[in-house]
Design an enzyme around this catalytic site. Structure first.
Site, PDB file in Angstrom:
ATOM      1  N   GLU A 184       0.052 -11.967  29.248  1.00 24.88           N
ATOM      2  CA  GLU A 184      -0.021 -12.189  30.691  1.00 24.88           C
ATOM      3  C   GLU A 184      -1.421 -11.994  31.246  1.00 24.88           C
ATOM      4  O   GLU A 184      -1.700 -12.349  32.392  1.00 24.88           O
ATOM      5  CB  GLU A 184       0.981 -11.281  31.421  1.00 24.88           C
ATOM      6  CG  GLU A 184       0.565  -9.834  31.568  1.00 24.88           C
ATOM      7  CD  GLU A 184       0.789  -8.992  30.333  1.00 24.88           C
ATOM      8  OE1 GLU A 184       0.589  -7.764  30.400  1.00 24.88           O
ATOM      9  OE2 GLU A 184       1.168  -9.549  29.268  1.00 24.88           O
TER      10      GLU A 184
ATOM     11  N   HIS B  73      -2.150  -8.570  25.433  1.00 20.13           N
ATOM     12  CA  HIS B  73      -1.380  -8.867  26.649  1.00 20.13           C
ATOM     13  C   HIS B  73      -1.418 -10.372  26.917  1.00 20.13           C
ATOM     14  O   HIS B  73      -2.416 -10.882  27.424  1.00 20.13           O
ATOM     15  CB  HIS B  73      -1.986  -8.140  27.849  1.00 20.13           C
ATOM     16  CG  HIS B  73      -1.684  -6.684  27.900  1.00 20.13           C
ATOM     17  ND1 HIS B  73      -0.530  -6.176  28.459  1.00 20.13           N
ATOM     18  CD2 HIS B  73      -2.372  -5.617  27.445  1.00 20.13           C
ATOM     19  CE1 HIS B  73      -0.535  -4.858  28.367  1.00 20.13           C
ATOM     20  NE2 HIS B  73      -1.636  -4.495  27.746  1.00 20.13           N
TER      21      HIS B  73
ATOM     22  N   CYS C  38       2.259  -5.336  23.660  1.00 20.55           N
ATOM     23  CA  CYS C  38       1.347  -4.193  23.635  1.00 20.55           C
ATOM     24  C   CYS C  38       2.084  -2.956  23.110  1.00 20.55           C
ATOM     25  O   CYS C  38       2.545  -2.954  21.979  1.00 20.55           O
ATOM     26  CB  CYS C  38       0.716  -3.982  25.005  1.00 20.55           C
ATOM     27  SG  CYS C  38      -0.722  -2.857  24.944  1.00 20.55           S
TER      28      CYS C  38
END
Length: 205
Positions: A187, A185, A79
């Site tokens: 995650e 992202h 990011c």
């Protein structure tokens, strides 16, 4: 061991949890020696470019990252952490980045149709431009990943590996040598994001 760089900016512990879920050993650290010893490094980041690069430089860790990159250690920026890898940003001023990759960070506003919201926040399909890119070896074209950003990278054609359409083509994955970046992202991107982290942890490069 994967070192997740802690410089006061980033989604550190959800990233660490994702790596742990994959069985990958990681540590969240701001210690230069620990980062220098790491087999791989992740540079996360959320917020504004100027604040982030100022905090990163204040830690004294930039020379450690420079040496790691020069020595061939795989580095993944996520990011805002991806944006820091580039030469400069025009977000609320003019800011010099780490210059590991060629390109600059510009606002989405003005480049995308007025009907589209800024920030881009949500899921978007990933178009893979380089099917041989090792970071994407477990990723299928068209899988959706999760973006949250108001700025995007321009002038990065030489490192562009994948991206998504949001009024313009937004670089989603970039790579030059042993330096990678993901604008989205991983995650927060479900199985598609975990697949990318798995590839990074297994030994890309």
């Amino acid at each position: 061991m994967i070192a997740i760089v802690d410089y006061g900016v980033g989604n550190l512990f959800s990233l660490a949890a994702s790596l742990r879920h994959l069985g990958l050993e990681s540590t969240v650290t701001g210690d230069a020696d620990a980062i220098a010893r790491a087999e791989r490094i992740i540079l996360p980041g959320v917020g504004a470019f100027g604040d982030a690069i100022t905090k990163l430089r204040a830690t004294g860790l930039v020379p450690t990252l420079d040496r790691a990159v020069a020595g061939g250690t795989p580095l993944l920026g996520i990011c805002l952490g991806m944006q820091l890898l580039f030469e400069k940003s025009g977000e609320y001023g003019d800011w010099a980045g780490l210059s590991y990759l060629a390109g600059y960070v510009a606002p989405l506003a003005g480049d995308i149709p007025p009907a589209l919201k800024v920030p881009q926040m949500g899921w978007n399909a990933l178009e893979i431009l380089d099917e041989k890119e090792p970071l994407l070896k477990y990723t299928r074209p068209g899988e959706h990943v999760y973006y949250v950003h108001s700025y995007y990278v321009k002038g990065c054609e030489n490192s562009l590996k994948a991206g998504s359409r949001y009024g313009v083509f937004v670089p989603g994955v970039v790579r030059a040598g042993n330096v990678w970046g993901a604008q989205f992202h991983p995650e927060k991107s479900g199985t598609a994001g975990l697949a990318m982290l798995k590839a990074f942890g297994e030994g890309v490069g």
